[in-house]
Every structure is written in C-alpha cells, then in structure tokens.
Design a protein around this motif. Structure first.
Motif, short mmCIF file in Angstrom:
data_model
loop_
_atom_site.label_atom_id
_atom_site.label_comp_id
_atom_site.label_asym_id
_atom_site.label_seq_id
_atom_site.Cartn_x
_atom_site.Cartn_y
_atom_site.Cartn_z
N THR A 120 -2.90 -11.17 -85.09
CA THR A 120 -4.17 -10.66 -84.57
C THR A 120 -5.02 -10.05 -85.69
N ALA A 121 -4.36 -9.46 -86.68
CA ALA A 121 -5.11 -8.88 -87.80
C ALA A 121 -5.81 -9.98 -88.61
N ILE A 122 -5.13 -11.09 -88.84
CA ILE A 122 -5.68 -12.16 -89.67
C ILE A 122 -6.70 -13.00 -88.91
N PHE A 123 -6.40 -13.32 -87.66
CA PHE A 123 -7.24 -14.28 -86.92
C PHE A 123 -8.06 -13.65 -85.80
N GLY A 124 -7.83 -12.39 -85.49
CA GLY A 124 -8.51 -11.76 -84.36
C GLY A 124 -9.96 -11.43 -84.63
N GLY A 131 -2.16 -6.69 -70.79
CA GLY A 131 -2.43 -6.85 -72.21
C GLY A 131 -3.90 -7.01 -72.52
N LEU A 132 -4.59 -7.82 -71.73
CA LEU A 132 -6.02 -8.04 -71.95
C LEU A 132 -6.82 -6.77 -71.70
N LEU A 133 -6.48 -6.05 -70.63
CA LEU A 133 -7.21 -4.82 -70.32
C LEU A 133 -7.06 -3.80 -71.45
N GLU A 134 -5.82 -3.55 -71.85
CA GLU A 134 -5.61 -2.55 -72.90
C GLU A 134 -6.24 -2.99 -74.21
N THR A 135 -6.17 -4.28 -74.51
CA THR A 135 -6.75 -4.78 -75.76
C THR A 135 -8.27 -4.64 -75.76
N LEU A 136 -8.90 -5.07 -74.68
CA LEU A 136 -10.37 -5.05 -74.64
C LEU A 136 -10.93 -3.63 -74.57
N GLU A 173 -10.73 -12.29 -80.23
CA GLU A 173 -9.57 -11.40 -80.18
C GLU A 173 -8.60 -11.84 -79.08
N CYS A 174 -9.13 -12.26 -77.93
CA CYS A 174 -8.28 -12.72 -76.83
C CYS A 174 -7.52 -13.99 -77.21
N VAL A 175 -8.20 -14.92 -77.90
CA VAL A 175 -7.54 -16.15 -78.34
C VAL A 175 -6.43 -15.83 -79.33
N ALA A 176 -6.72 -14.96 -80.29
CA ALA A 176 -5.72 -14.59 -81.29
C ALA A 176 -4.53 -13.88 -80.65
N LEU A 177 -4.82 -12.97 -79.70
CA LEU A 177 -3.75 -12.26 -79.02
C LEU A 177 -2.88 -13.22 -78.23
N CYS A 234 0.11 -6.23 -77.16
CA CYS A 234 -1.35 -6.14 -77.07
C CYS A 234 -1.80 -5.04 -78.02
N ALA A 235 -3.06 -4.67 -77.96
CA ALA A 235 -3.57 -3.60 -78.81
C ALA A 235 -2.88 -2.27 -78.46
N MET A 236 -2.64 -1.45 -79.46
CA MET A 236 -1.98 -0.16 -79.27
C MET A 236 -2.94 0.93 -79.74
#
Length: 482
Positions: free
Chosen positions: A49-53, A231-236, A255-259, A275-277
């Motif tokens: 996610t860091a590289i492609f998000g 995962g999507l909720l917490e990430t977004l 970001e969703c695609v990369a995740l 997901c995102a923390m």
C-alpha cells in the motif's frame, strides 16, 4: 535537501515498524493465529500500500478491527478457510476501488469523523492495558512499578525531546533509549520476546486448500464481505484524517485497489488481512513521515525483523511501546471536539458522542454506519420542515400555489398540509418553479395531490416542472404546462 527528506522519512518508517510489531502479534493472538501470520500480513500490506497506494504517509497493516471479525471463522473452520477469506476480501476491496467508489467517503459527515477519531483513540489507549497483565493476572509489586516507570519515562521523552531537537523522531529515541536502559540495568521488564517468538523464514506462496463447493462459498463469503467493509471504512476514514493533517489530497480509489491487491497477496502468502491503522499512521506522521519511503521502510523492516533482527527486537521492552501508544492515543483524540459540543447544533453534538461510544462498545463499521444513518435522518427531518408555499388568489378565480423548498420522502406530509382541495376554487395552479422534486416519492406526491383535487371535482394544473418530472407525471395522467 533531498537526502535530508529521505533520511527523515526512513527514520519515521523505522519508528513506525517498532510500533507495528506488538500490535500485529497481539491481533494475531486475538484471532488464534500464529504471530508470524500477523507479521507477514503487516509486511505485505504495509509495503504494497505504501508503494502503490493513493495516500503517501498512511500506514496499513494487520489490523485488530479485522482480526476480531474472523475469530469465529478460525475457531470453527481453521487456517485454510481464513486465508481464503483474506483473499476474497481483498478481491472485494479491489473491485470497490476499480468501480471508483472510494469517493463515497466524502459522504461521511464531519461529526461522524470526530466520533470515529475519538472512539479509536479510546480503543488504542484501552487496548494497551492488556500489557499490564501477565498469565491472566494484573501485574503487582515491583513488576507493576517498573512497568509504570518505564511507560512514564517513554512518554516523558516523547513529549520533551521535540523541545530540544526535531532532527530525530522522539518516539524512536524513546523506544531505543528505554530499551538500552532496561538492558543495561537488567530491569525486570517484559519484552516483545515474552509476547511471542518473532524469528521466522521467508513467506511461502500457498493457495488455500479447501473444497471448491457452494458450501465453502457459504462459509467464506459473509466473513469476506464483513472484513472488506470494516477494512474499507477504517482505511477511507484514516485516509481523510491523513489528508487533513498533511493538508494534501490523496487518491482514495487507488488506495482501495492497492489495499485489495495487498490483502490478496497477504492471503496467498499466509498472512493476515489488514487495512489502514490510525495509531501507526499518527506515529509515522508525527515522526515526519510524508512520502512513500516511510511506509515502504516500515513494511520492509518487519520482514528484516523476522529474518535477521529478531534477537534485538525481542529485547525491546513492551513498556516503551505502550508509552508511545498512550501518547498516540492522546494526540489522536480530537480534544477540540469537547470544547465545541456546546456550540454546535445539538444533533451534531449528539452524533459525535454516539459514534464515539459505539466505536468503543462495538466496532468501527457499526459506529460509522450508525452515524451516517443518524446524520441522514437528522438531515431529512430538518429539511422536511423547511418546505413552504406562496398563495395568490387570481382575479379570474384561479388560485395559485408556489411552493418553495425540496420535496422528498420526508417532506411529503408537510407538503400535503399546504393545500385545501375541499376549500379551493374550481381551478388551481401548482407553480413548481421554486420547488425541487428530489425523488420518486415527490413525483408520486404531486400525482396524488392531482387525484385529491380530481375527487373534489376540481382541476389542478402543474407548471414549470423539469422535463424528466413532466414525463413521469404525464404517465400518471397529470396535466402539466410549461
């Protein structure tokens, strides 16, 4: 300048990696999985996610919110079904991004965001209390005293060091400093090695082995959907918070695609979903991490810890990491929201409190969905009362109604109260130039009003409707003029 920025982000990533390790181990244990499963998941998800998000500076990993979801699945069906669930949830996330649905996060009201942030801050702080227990019992005596002392020392360093220098992340100095102090003085402090063994080999590609039947789909699909939603909720939501803190705009769909791709990869290599923390993201941002370098370094360091550096990492005191997370919780909590509770509208203040409480009591997905529903109902209730009409009795005996506002499902009852079919003259004009018909319920309401006048033996003429609404009303047999 370039080298300075690179080193700053690399140090931020290193700092964040230290905080990722105990969280991922703890989440794996919560889900009744091997701790290495959590660490492998953190490596893949954080790095990819860091590289492609689409949001540099945000940290993703094996998250507790997703671990809680699959506890029952692992207990009832085992590891292979779990890994298949991770892969399927990743595909759902990926599809969500491909369909460009990441923009839906913009529909989350600000009070819900505040409640989300406050709730997670409380959860972060509360979850650290588990480290004050050993073998199911609360620490006592010298063990408790040393634990509290090292936590307090860590927090003191994090708070005071920035007043002296900002060249290094204070959390990194605190973790390393307390670790060296504990090792040098041989203090009786619990370490990461006491939580679990970190040493391991390279992750191995492995397609989950389970029967390809409808029964398998019936078992896996509900958990995969729930994992994807959480995962999507917490990430977004973390994505939005990162945008605000950095004053930049990311790409939510990317970001969703990369995740999604990261979760698929993690599941195929024996890792947890993630997901995102928000806690680790706050550590990264407060340490100066703003680019993809910080996230990539954080993820790669997790793999290096597993392969080579585990003897050093296992000796880091848990107290140092607990102290850092306590600071993160304090800095994450939106303290300004407490000051504005008495200044904002009551429904917004209630929304902040409700979402915070639900986040703490249940989970993020339930809290955010409840918050959105409450906000939507409140919006509908307020706007339903704003519809009004101008009434003009013409010299030719025709009565003109000119409603103002938005006609939709919640305002129909109030709209109907504006008219008097029994007392009105034989000809009535409904002028819709100032009225917006927002949904199908509004079109039905106008058609129903026409029927009420027809039953009273009177004619209702509708004017100045949009072309789409004209067509719908004409199909309902309502006379419409321009």
């Amino acid at each position: 300048m370039w080298s300075s920025n690179l080193s700053k982000n690399a140090l931020a990533g290193l700092t964040t990696s230290f905080a990722l390790v105990p969280e991922c181990i703890a989440f794996a244990l919560v889900a009744h999985l091997n701790p290495l499963t959590g660490l492998y998941g953190a490596f893949f998800i954080c790095t990819l996610t860091a590289i492609f998000g689409g949001r540099p500076g945000m940290i993703s990993g094996a998250a507790g919110s997703m671990a809680v979801v699959i506890v029952a699945l692992v207990a009832q069906h085992g590891l292979q079904y779990f890994l298949a669930t991770v892969v399927l949830s990743g595909l759902i996330m990926l599809l969500f991004g491909v369909l460009r649905m990441g923009k839906l996060v913009s529909m989350v009201p600000h009070p819900v965001m505040l409640g989300f942030v406050n709730g997670l801050a409380i959860v972060i702080a509360w979850s650290q209390l588990q480290h004050f227990r050993a073998d199911g019992q609360w620490l006592r005596g010298d063990s408790l005293a040393w634990m509290c002392a090292l936590v307090a020392l860590t927090m003191l360093i994090v708070y005071l060091l920035p007043r002296l220098t900002k060249s290094v992340p204070p959390a990194l100095v605190a973790i390393v400093g307390v670790g060296l102090l504990s090792e040098g003085l041989h203090l009786p402090a619990r370490t990461l090695g006491d939580m679990a063994q970190i040493a391991g080999g390279l992750p191995v590609f492995h397609v989950p082995e389970l029967p390809m039947t409808m029964e398998t789909v019936r078992i896996v699909l509900p958990y995969a959907l729930l994992m994807a939603v959480v995962g999507l909720l917490e990430t977004l939501l973390t994505f939005n918070l990162t945008d605000e803190i950095t004053e930049t705009r990311g790409l939510p769909n990317r970001e969703c695609v990369a995740l999604g791709a990261a979760n698929v990869t993690s599941g195929l290599f024996g890792g947890m979903g993630g997901c995102a923390m928000i806690g680790q993201t706050m550590i990264n941002l407060s340490s100066g991490g703003r680019t993809r370098v910080s996230g990539a370094v954080s993820g790669i360091m997790i793999l290096l810890f597993i392969l080579f550096l585990w003897p050093l990492i296992e000796r880091i005191p848990v107290a140092a990491l607990v102290g850092v997370m306590f600071v993160v919780a304090q800095q994450t909590f939106a303290w300004g929201s407490l000051r504005v509770l008495g200044k904002v509208p009551r429904h917004d203040a209630l929304l902040i409190v409700v979402v915070t409480c639900i986040t703490v009591a249940t989970d993020l997905a339930v809290a955010v969905l409840c918050g959105i529903v409450i906000a939507a109902l409140g919006f509908a209730w307020r706007h339903a009362r704003e519809i009004r009409t101008d009434v003009v009795d013409g010299a030719d005996g025709v009565k003109h109604y000119a409603p103002h506002g938005t006609l939709f499902f919640a305002s129909i009852a109030h709209f109907n109260d504006l008219f008097d079919p029994q007392g009105d003259p034989q000809r009535v004009v409904l002028d819709c130039r100032y009225l917006r018909l927002a949904d199908h319920s509004a079109v039905v309401a106008v058609a129903t009003l026409h029927e009420r006048y027809a039953k009273a033996g009177k004619a209702l003429e509708v004017q100045h409707l949009s072309q789409r609404c004209e067509l719908l009303l004409q199909r309902a047999g309502v006379a419409v003029t321009a």
